[in-house]
Motif scaffolding. Structure first.
Motif, PDB file in Angstrom:
ATOM      1  N   ALA A 130      -3.680   8.782   6.364  1.00 34.03           N
ATOM      2  CA  ALA A 130      -3.180   8.482   7.093  1.00 34.03           C
ATOM      3  C   ALA A 130      -2.715   9.842   6.512  1.00 34.03           C
ATOM      4  CB  ALA A 130      -2.751   7.187   7.426  1.00 34.03           C
ATOM      5  N   LEU A 131      -1.351   9.772   5.950  1.00 30.70           N
ATOM      6  CA  LEU A 131      -0.316  10.656   6.078  1.00 30.70           C
ATOM      7  C   LEU A 131      -0.275  11.369   5.998  1.00 30.70           C
ATOM      8  CD1 LEU A 131       2.977   9.929   4.856  1.00 30.70           C
ATOM      9  CD2 LEU A 131       2.222  10.852   2.963  1.00 30.70           C
ATOM     10  N   ARG A 133      -6.640   4.951   1.859  1.00 33.67           N
ATOM     11  CA  ARG A 133      -6.167   4.636   3.405  1.00 33.67           C
ATOM     12  C   ARG A 133      -4.974   5.483   3.605  1.00 33.67           C
ATOM     13  NH1 ARG A 133      -6.319  -0.342   6.896  1.00 33.67           N
ATOM     14  NH2 ARG A 133      -4.223  -0.792   5.015  1.00 33.67           N
ATOM     15  N   ARG A 134      -3.886   4.825   3.390  1.00 30.17           N
ATOM     16  CA  ARG A 134      -2.355   5.449   3.898  1.00 30.17           C
ATOM     17  C   ARG A 134      -2.346   7.144   3.364  1.00 30.17           C
ATOM     18  NH1 ARG A 134       1.240   0.931   3.706  1.00 30.17           N
ATOM     19  NH2 ARG A 134      -0.006   0.196   4.830  1.00 30.17           N
ATOM     20  N   ARG A 135      -2.812   7.347   1.754  1.00 28.73           N
ATOM     21  CA  ARG A 135      -2.806   8.954   1.665  1.00 28.73           C
ATOM     22  C   ARG A 135      -3.677   9.455   3.288  1.00 28.73           C
ATOM     23  NH1 ARG A 135      -2.652   9.793  -4.078  1.00 28.73           N
ATOM     24  NH2 ARG A 135      -3.763  11.960  -3.966  1.00 28.73           N
ATOM     25  N   GLU A 171       0.856  -1.445  -0.159  1.00 29.86           N
ATOM     26  CA  GLU A 171       0.090   0.468   0.697  1.00 29.86           C
ATOM     27  C   GLU A 171       0.849   1.569  -0.272  1.00 29.86           C
ATOM     28  OE1 GLU A 171      -3.529   1.213   2.009  1.00 29.86           O
ATOM     29  OE2 GLU A 171      -3.069  -1.642   3.132  1.00 29.86           O
ATOM     30  N   LEU A 227       0.261   4.333  -3.186  1.00 30.12           N
ATOM     31  CA  LEU A 227      -0.392   4.723  -2.051  1.00 30.12           C
ATOM     32  C   LEU A 227      -1.390   4.760  -1.918  1.00 30.12           C
ATOM     33  CD1 LEU A 227       1.637   5.612   0.795  1.00 30.12           C
ATOM     34  CD2 LEU A 227       0.822   7.643  -0.083  1.00 30.12           C
ATOM     35  N   ASN A 287       4.085   2.869   4.709  1.00 27.84           N
ATOM     36  CA  ASN A 287       3.486   2.315   5.690  1.00 27.84           C
ATOM     37  C   ASN A 287       3.784   3.673   7.296  1.00 27.84           C
ATOM     38  OD1 ASN A 287       2.871   1.841   8.675  1.00 27.84           O
ATOM     39  ND2 ASN A 287       3.532  -0.287   7.941  1.00 27.84           N
ATOM     40  N   VAL A 288       2.532   4.666   7.276  1.00 27.49           N
ATOM     41  CA  VAL A 288       2.278   5.232   8.355  1.00 27.49           C
ATOM     42  C   VAL A 288       2.369   4.998   9.539  1.00 27.49           C
ATOM     43  CG1 VAL A 288       0.810   7.634   8.520  1.00 27.49           C
ATOM     44  CG2 VAL A 288       1.108   6.514   6.460  1.00 27.49           C
ATOM     45  N   ASP A 289       1.737   3.819  10.228  1.00 26.84           N
ATOM     46  CA  ASP A 289       2.541   3.626  11.565  1.00 26.84           C
ATOM     47  C   ASP A 289       4.162   3.602  11.549  1.00 26.84           C
ATOM     48  OD1 ASP A 289      -0.080   3.743  11.795  1.00 26.84           O
ATOM     49  OD2 ASP A 289      -0.542   1.798  11.508  1.00 26.84           O
TER      50      ASP A 289
END
Ligand SMILES: Cc1ncc(COP(=O)(O)O)c(C=O)c1O
Length: 478
Positions: free
Chosen positions: A270-271, A266-268, A234, A263, A237-239
């Motif tokens: 979260a970022l 979801r990750r966008r 994905e 990306l 990894n933002v975490d």
């Protein structure tokens, strides 16, 4: 000389050996390429604050080893290197690929010309629209008043900023206007400038994707501590990013370099939430974003949060790296600081080229060129992906249908470096992916190759895949 990035630890002694080691590493990584002229021993000694004898000793050592050649009247240059452990490739009925002096980028093994050059990171330079570019340059020169030939606005000439603002809003869904745009000499220049500004703001750390383009690492590491953050299917990894403590990150959301993943939505989200939470900055490298083949390109992150994201782009992959023309789209205050940075460091980019690009975009030439190249690259990507599927059993093409390179995982158990070396001997220049991973992850990453397909015709890509298949089969037999 600071731009050579030669590390020197004065406490460690043997300064000439350290300088020699720095040059070797730079040549092996492709940072210094065959033919590059080095500073005189006197200049380098002055820049590094060592005695001239130290540099002379390092140059003599490297000349003896074959890394350098010194000619009276021509100074000292990086030698055209053949790696000593490699016999020359087989004679080929095919014409050898034109070999650009700057070709090596990622890792070693690319200094010898190969008939099938799949080294990544290059567009098809033979397709550069010379006639239309010439027409645009001529039109610009004919109409420019003489005053325009003076020192430019360090942020870039207004005509280009206006054209780019329109183009980026239309094609990349960017939030762009001329006041947010600063012309840079490519993405690399934008990165160096932003790192300087981050440092001035008290940032000590920049998070960077893992894997990443090793070419840009020295530019970043010269100014700031770099931490690497894992990329998975994905994207970043933002975490993991949040755990680094960094408040600035460099990402390639449109088409991650080198894995080719996009990306995820979801990750966008979260970022961006992360950036807002830490009052941080996202640097978006819009790497080869013009070339998406399976769907409309995803709009840039900057368009989602123009206050937290700086968009960096260039014409290096869409036209030619030689133009050294790129841009930053930044919040107005940061754009003004980038402009001031240029005013204090280099007084701006070449004016005629900026006007030529503005005219090229205005006349529709840029859109037309991109449409042509998208068709061409798509056909090449499809041909190579299909041929890998047919001729390299067990290999897996990763990433979405986009860009100008493929990330190909080799069958489990393959030794990536041996495959890359043997492919080179068989006439196919490829980059192994291992050097693009951080040392901590390189050992665990699946063996993989990064294959640039932009410069080869479909039949040649099929032939290259056949040769690669033979190499992998031999490797599997041990
Ligand atoms: C991922 C990535 N971004 C940016 C760049 C630099 O591009 P530019 O020519 O615009 O400076 C490179 C160069 O190889 C790259 O690999």
């Amino acid at each position: 000389m600071t731009d050579l990035h030669l590390p020197l630890d004065r406490a460690a002694g043997r300064l000439s050996a350290q300088i020699a080691a720095g040059f070797r590493a730079a040549v092996r990584s492709g940072r210094l390429t065959a033919g590059t002229r080095l500073p005189s021993s006197r200049d380098l000694a002055r820049d590094m604050d060592v005695s001239r004898g130290v540099v002379v000793a390092a140059y003599e050592q490297l000349t003896a080893e074959g890394f350098l050649v010194a000619r009276r009247g021509d100074g000292t240059r990086i030698a055209p290197l053949a790696r000593p452990d490699e016999p020359p490739g087989p004679a080929s009925p095919e014409p050898p690929a034109a070999y650009a002096a700057d070709a090596p980028q990622e890792g070693a093994g690319a200094l010898t010309p190969r008939p099938y050059d799949l080294w990544p990171g290059h567009p098809d330079l033979s397709s550069f629209p010379r006639d239309r570019w010439l027409a645009a340059a001529r039109a610009a020169l004919r109409t420019l008043p003489s005053d325009a030939l003076s020192y430019p606005d360090p942020a870039g000439v207004h005509a280009l900023r206006a054209e780019l603002a329109g183009y980026l809003s239309r094609v990349r869904a960017a939030h762009a206007d001329p006041n947010r745009l600063v012309i840079m000499n490519g993405v690399a220049h934008g990165l160096s400038a932003l790192v300087a500004l981050l440092r001035a703001d008290g940032h000590t750390t920049l998070a960077v994707e893992d894997p990443t383009s090793v070419r840009q690492l020295p530019m970043l590491e010269a100014g700031i501590r770099v931490v690497r953050v894992r990329v998975d299917a994905e994207g970043l990894n933002v975490d993991d990013l949040a755990r680094t403590g960094a408040r600035a990150v460099l990402v390639t959301p449109a088409h991650q370099y080198p894995t080719g993943v996009v990306l995820s939505a979801r990750r966008r989200a979260a970022l961006i939430a992360w950036a807002r939470g830490v009052h941080g900055l996202i640097i978006e490298d819009d790497y080869d974003a013009e070339f998406r083949y399976d769907r409309e390109p995803v709009g840039c992150l900057q368009g989602v949060d123009p206050d937290r994201v700086v968009l960096l782009g260039s014409v290096s992959k869409s036209l030619a790296p030689a133009l050294r023309l790129g841009w930053a789209v930044a919040p107005p205050v940061l754009a003004e600081r980038l402009r001031a940075h240029r005013a204090h460091t280099d007084l701006g980019s070449p004016v005629l080229e900026q006007h030529a690009l503005a005219e090229f975009i205005r006349s529709g030439g840029y859109d037309r060129h991109l449409r042509t190249m998208r068709r061409r690259y798509r056909a090449r990507r499809d041909a190579l992906a299909q041929a890998i599927h047919e001729h390299v059993p067990g290999a897996m093409v990763q990433g979405v249908s986009a860009g100008i390179h493929l990330y190909v995982e080799l069958p489990p158990g393959c030794d990536e470096e041996r495959v890359a070396d043997a492919a080179g001997r068989a006439g196919v220049a490829v980059a192994g992916a291992r050097t693009m991973w951080s040392p901590a992850r390189a050992g665990r990453a699946a063996p993989a190759l990064v294959l640039g397909y932009a410069r080869q015709s479909e039949p040649r890509l099929v032939k290259a895949a056949e040769l690669l298949g033979q190499v992998v089969a031999r490797e599997a037999r041990g």
